[in-house]
Design an enzyme around this catalytic site. Structure first.
Site, short mmCIF file in Angstrom:
data_model
loop_
_atom_site.label_atom_id
_atom_site.label_comp_id
_atom_site.label_asym_id
_atom_site.label_seq_id
_atom_site.Cartn_x
_atom_site.Cartn_y
_atom_site.Cartn_z
CB ALA A 7 -0.91 0.01 1.22
CB CYS A 8 2.23 3.62 -1.82
SG CYS A 8 1.69 3.64 -3.53
CD GLN A 9 -1.10 9.68 -0.03
OE1 GLN A 9 -0.35 9.45 0.90
NE2 GLN A 9 -2.31 10.20 0.15
CG PHE A 39 -3.60 4.93 2.44
CD1 PHE A 39 -4.48 5.25 3.47
CD2 PHE A 39 -3.16 5.94 1.60
CE1 PHE A 39 -4.91 6.55 3.65
CE2 PHE A 39 -3.58 7.24 1.78
CZ PHE A 39 -4.46 7.54 2.81
#
Length: 109
Positions: A7-9, A39
């Site tokens: 997960a990232c931005q 995310f």
């Protein structure tokens, strides 16, 4: 089979790392599902995950996400910044496997 969620931005930069991890899993003959998401989509995918790997750029969300998902059987870990930047899929995969194994050992006692 392991299910690892990155997960990232927005899910874009971790998508590149997920591909590298998938390639490493194939080389190492590991049975793993590895996908990347923003995310904001974690709520929809966390129940199937053994481990959530956070991109370093959202490491500050770890405690909030741990609290949000405390009743779920999932670990949350931040990817090492250097390995992330180098897209070292094999190293990140091996770190993820070690974390999953620690979780399994805790749960078996």
């Amino acid at each position: 089979m392991m299910n690892i969620v990155l997960a990232c931005q927005y899910g874009a930069s971790t998508d590149l790392l997920a591909v590298k991890m998938q390639e490493a899993a194939k080389r190492l003959q590991l049975d793993a599902v590895i996908n990347a998401y923003s995310f904001t989509r974690l709520e929809q995918v966390v129940d199937a995950a053994d481990l959530v790997l956070l991109g370093p750029q959202i490491r500050f969300k770890k405690k909030t996400l741990q609290e949000q998902f405390k009743d779920r059987n999932v670990e949350i870990m931040v990817v090492n910044t250097v390995d992330y930047g180098m897209l070292n899929g094999e190293k990140v995969l091996l770190d993820a496997i070690a974390e999953i194994q620690k979780k399994e050992n805790r749960n078996s006692h």
